[in-house]
Enzyme design. Sequence first.
Site, PDB file in Angstrom:
ATOM      1  N   ARG A   1       0.830  -1.210   0.000  1.00 11.88           N
ATOM      2  CA  ARG A   1       0.000   0.000   0.000  1.00 11.88           C
ATOM      3  C   ARG A   1       0.864   1.259   0.000  1.00 11.88           C
ATOM      4  O   ARG A   1       0.465   2.296  -0.484  1.00 11.88           O
ATOM      5  CB  ARG A   1      -0.897   0.041   1.241  1.00 11.88           C
ATOM      6  CG  ARG A   1      -1.890  -1.101   1.312  1.00 11.88           C
ATOM      7  CD  ARG A   1      -2.769  -0.946   2.538  1.00 11.88           C
ATOM      8  NE  ARG A   1      -3.327  -2.236   2.961  1.00 11.88           N
ATOM      9  CZ  ARG A   1      -4.104  -2.379   4.010  1.00 11.88           C
ATOM     10  NH1 ARG A   1      -4.427  -1.343   4.760  1.00 11.88           N
ATOM     11  NH2 ARG A   1      -4.574  -3.578   4.341  1.00 11.88           N
TER      12      ARG A   1
ATOM     13  N   GLU B   1     -11.048  -1.498  -5.171  1.00  8.13           N
ATOM     14  CA  GLU B   1     -11.477  -0.515  -4.178  1.00  8.13           C
ATOM     15  C   GLU B   1     -10.555   0.705  -4.142  1.00  8.13           C
ATOM     16  O   GLU B   1      -9.381   0.604  -4.490  1.00  8.13           O
ATOM     17  CB  GLU B   1     -11.509  -1.171  -2.788  1.00  8.13           C
ATOM     18  CG  GLU B   1     -12.275  -0.350  -1.744  1.00  8.13           C
ATOM     19  CD  GLU B   1     -12.074  -0.818  -0.308  1.00  8.13           C
ATOM     20  OE1 GLU B   1     -11.068  -1.482  -0.008  1.00  8.13           O
ATOM     21  OE2 GLU B   1     -12.932  -0.501   0.531  1.00  8.13           O
TER      22      GLU B   1
HETATM   23  C1  8ZB Z   1      -9.861  -0.367   6.704  1.00 11.02           C
HETATM   24  C2  8ZB Z   1     -10.150  -1.822   6.894  1.00 11.02           C
HETATM   25  C3  8ZB Z   1      -9.769  -2.339   8.235  1.00 11.02           C
HETATM   26  C4  8ZB Z   1     -10.255  -3.744   8.457  1.00 11.02           C
HETATM   27  C5  8ZB Z   1      -9.183  -5.776   8.321  1.00 11.02           C
HETATM   28  C6  8ZB Z   1      -8.910  -5.223   9.710  1.00 11.02           C
HETATM   29  C7  8ZB Z   1     -10.041  -4.240   9.861  1.00 11.02           C
HETATM   30  C8  8ZB Z   1      -6.884  -5.808   7.294  1.00 11.02           C
HETATM   31  C9  8ZB Z   1      -6.689  -7.898   6.807  1.00 11.02           C
HETATM   32  C10 8ZB Z   1      -7.938  -7.718   7.398  1.00 11.02           C
HETATM   33  C11 8ZB Z   1      -8.418  -9.942   7.196  1.00 11.02           C
HETATM   34  C12 8ZB Z   1      -6.340  -9.217   6.380  1.00 11.02           C
HETATM   35  N1  8ZB Z   1      -8.014  -6.406   7.684  1.00 11.02           N
HETATM   36  N2  8ZB Z   1      -6.048  -6.706   6.751  1.00 11.02           N
HETATM   37  N3  8ZB Z   1      -8.805  -8.720   7.595  1.00 11.02           N
HETATM   38  N4  8ZB Z   1      -7.223 -10.212   6.602  1.00 11.02           N
HETATM   39  N5  8ZB Z   1      -5.164  -9.466   5.796  1.00 11.02           N
HETATM   40  O1  8ZB Z   1      -9.557  -4.633   7.600  1.00 11.02           O
HETATM   41  O2  8ZB Z   1      -8.954  -6.237  10.672  1.00 11.02           O
HETATM   42  O3  8ZB Z   1     -11.210  -4.919  10.241  1.00 11.02           O
END
Ligand code: 8ZB
Length: 452
Positions: free
Chosen positions: A69, A140
């Site tokens: 990112r 996205e």
């Molecule tokens: C802005 C988005 C945040 C959300 C989740 C975080 C939070 C980020 C992963 C993921 C599963 C991943 N999140 N990276 N969920 N696998 N590799 O995005 O926990 O809820």
Amino acid sequence: MNEAIDYQKAIPSSKRFGNVLAEGAERKETLIQPRAGVALTNEHIKLLQFLESEGEADLLPTTVDSYTRLNRYTEAENGIAKSIETGRSMLNGFPIVNHGVEVCRSVTSVLKKPVQVRHGTPDARLLTEISIAGGFTSYEGGGISYNIPYSKAHSLEKTISHWQYTDRLVGWYEEAGISINREPFGPLTGTLIPPCISNSVAVIESLLAATQGVKDITVGYGQCGNLIQDIAAIRALTKTTRDHLDKFGFNDVRVTTVFHQWMGGFPQDEAKAFGVISWGAAAAALAKATKVIVKTPHEAMGVPTKEANAAGLRTTKQVISMLKDQDHREVPAVLTESNIIEEETRCILSKVEELGKGDYAIGTVAAFEAGVLDIPFAPSKYNAGKVLPARDNLGAIRLLEMGNLPFTPELKAFHRTKLEERAKQEKRPVSFQMVIDDVYAIGKGFLVGRPR
Ligand code: 8ZB
């Protein structure tokens, strides 16, 4: 490009993100989608297959790691090497750029459901090129929503321009007969965002995308927790986006919606987390959002296991299926709230348009400078940071500090009155302490952060 266009053309319709969304919308069924991504390809495939089979996911993600990112590809490469060495994922997502086009195709082709790239990248030009060539059918992000909430020092001029590149690339595929779904990131900082602010950003990013030739847009919103406000926000979002696209002649752009289950702090107790997840599932279903992005019982801890991820999905599926015949969009209290959100959003958007003399890209930069657009709790130095939200006595998000938001005197008075009602109930003045209490409330088991 030609090879990638041919590759995309061969993807069956049942695996095109936009088609599956449109079919769900037609059936008035809210589809479910997780977030998920690990460093290594085979593990990532197994994870997504598990979410497809055990999680009953309708749509799949590939969440990209934080190094990618930030365009830090050397560190992503080290993360891949360390993951091989240790036998566990040492990155918090799937490093699409380092893996490259062929590896991405091996992921997207082996799954039954459509796959979307989810990330948080201010400069996503290379990531977009590789993702679409790699067979992903949805992407996205946006020049505002992947900058202001995610970064301190990226200028808006630059990120808007970077995302015009992404949208133009999608437009180029569209012109070749391939539809790629685009989704601005709705929840912004995920922390007490009033619907008018996230809706304004969603509309602007939709207009910017459509200008570059994007034809399929999913606008998003993060759950606030007050059911009436949440349903009203999705209703207003659909209407305002459609109206603005039509106004500028983009009548052929398809609009669907995404509802994000609670994006703020979660309880650590997994049973309590399932409560939060269920409430988000209910709001998404009653608002008839096209899809819902699902949280997991591990939210307070970090990246979830595949089992926890599937559990969040099945919890959501159960609630959605139970509520599929109920539609609360025309409930009188929802209509009242929706009208308020629409009016607030109109105030903001017409000021942006005025500042840009009709050009929303220029207007957006000027609007952030002037604080006409101002995202609560954002780290960016290009954000005024004057706006402060707090919940009213029923838990709806209102504004305690309105900064330079271009509201009418009536709208300003409405927000003040709503917060005074709460202050009276709590026998304390309207103050910054309410903001703090609200930020932590859900993690502690409440919606409104009342004094003890
Ligand atoms: C802005 C988005 C945040 C959300 C989740 C975080 C939070 C980020 C992963 C993921 C599963 C991943 N999140 N990276 N969920 N696998 N590799 O995005 O926990 O809820």
